[in-house]
Motif scaffolding. Sequence first.
Motif, mmCIF file in Angstrom:
data_model
loop_
_atom_site.group_PDB
_atom_site.id
_atom_site.type_symbol
_atom_site.label_atom_id
_atom_site.label_comp_id
_atom_site.label_asym_id
_atom_site.label_seq_id
_atom_site.Cartn_x
_atom_site.Cartn_y
_atom_site.Cartn_z
ATOM 1 N N SER A 127 7.338 5.600 7.866
ATOM 2 C CA SER A 127 5.996 5.637 8.429
ATOM 3 C C SER A 127 6.019 5.750 9.937
ATOM 4 C CB SER A 127 5.220 4.377 8.023
ATOM 5 O OG SER A 127 3.967 4.324 8.663
ATOM 6 N N GLN A 130 3.969 4.577 11.943
ATOM 7 C CA GLN A 130 3.507 3.362 12.594
ATOM 8 C C GLN A 130 4.678 2.478 13.036
ATOM 9 O OE1 GLN A 130 1.219 1.017 9.837
ATOM 10 N NE2 GLN A 130 2.909 0.779 8.385
ATOM 11 N N ASP A 131 5.887 2.811 12.596
ATOM 12 C CA ASP A 131 7.060 2.032 12.966
ATOM 13 C C ASP A 131 7.802 2.630 14.160
ATOM 14 O OD1 ASP A 131 7.821 1.442 9.487
ATOM 15 O OD2 ASP A 131 6.610 0.248 10.857
ATOM 16 N N LEU A 162 8.901 -0.035 16.821
ATOM 17 C CA LEU A 162 9.929 -0.948 16.339
ATOM 18 C C LEU A 162 11.246 -0.221 16.073
ATOM 19 C CD1 LEU A 162 7.841 -3.203 13.928
ATOM 20 C CD2 LEU A 162 8.677 -3.754 16.214
ATOM 21 N N ALA A 163 11.172 1.096 15.805
ATOM 22 C CA ALA A 163 12.396 1.864 15.569
ATOM 23 C C ALA A 163 13.282 1.920 16.816
ATOM 24 C CB ALA A 163 12.051 3.276 15.117
ATOM 25 N N PRO A 193 11.872 -7.472 11.320
ATOM 26 C CA PRO A 193 11.458 -6.431 12.275
ATOM 27 C C PRO A 193 10.085 -6.646 12.880
ATOM 28 C CG PRO A 193 12.455 -5.450 10.329
ATOM 29 C CD PRO A 193 12.293 -6.902 10.031
ATOM 30 N N ARG A 194 9.134 -7.205 12.132
ATOM 31 C CA ARG A 194 7.754 -7.333 12.618
ATOM 32 C C ARG A 194 7.462 -8.705 13.235
ATOM 33 N NH1 ARG A 194 4.694 -3.213 11.896
ATOM 34 N NH2 ARG A 194 5.295 -1.556 10.458
ATOM 35 N N HIS A 202 5.022 -7.080 20.187
ATOM 36 C CA HIS A 202 6.306 -6.638 19.669
ATOM 37 C C HIS A 202 7.179 -6.266 20.863
ATOM 38 C CE1 HIS A 202 4.676 -5.437 15.428
ATOM 39 N NE2 HIS A 202 5.039 -6.699 15.479
#
Length: 261
Positions: A51, A53-54, A57-58, A231-232, A243
Amino acid sequence: MKRLVYLLGGLILAACGGGGDTGTPVANVSPIEWDRSPATIVFRADVEGGSSQDDFLARNEIPPCTVYGDNRVVWTNELGPFETQVLWDKVTDDQIRQFVTDLQINKQFYNYSAKANLEPPSSTSPVVETLTLFVNGKNYKTDAFGGWDIDYYRRVMDSCKQISTAPVLFEPTAAWVSVVAVEYDPNAPILPWDSPASQLNLAELAASGERKWITDRNVPVLWNMLRTSPPRTQFVEGENQYHIALEVPGVTRSAPPAPSG
């Protein structure tokens, strides 16, 4: 019968390089060479897609195994849920050449193609295992849609991790940090962040929208927190949640290079 003996003898001599050969085999393949820049990815086993939306965070993600142009091998070791060990080593040319030779000959790397982009379009791109090799000026990529056996990726990835015979635990001393504000998620773990004590203000960094190069104690602190948390995970500063991404050049997947000077 004598003619047959002579023919067989000639074939044997030809296979050995001819009657006048000194015993040195004739090379049938090009020597394995690569770009020696530390930013060059000679080989990488990775997992792509998912997704959009990540995307932020990636930035924290580290591919399972990468060989860099300066002979560094960096890989991950999953110790348990949300506990990732990062290892590295600087290996010899011969160790890399042995790995690439095995990849090309025994594992038939070039017999597989990349076909993930031929999958039907969807709102979320598929999560797919990929392998890339960049030697002798040619970059070749294959993926899980290209005809692998069920355990091919794992075997290649394990071979990459086994290039090193003396791995060392990686601990960064400098990194890019970036922050984004997020809505409170009752299902996400919470970690408190003390800006005055750390001298790293999350609200200010999030408002800037920029990465910041840091070399202080926050580097190992954040590295450890991110490697041992889901991760979140949300970092709480005051009444707001954030984040955090920590990117190390030559280690995390898409880190910018270190600032010059």
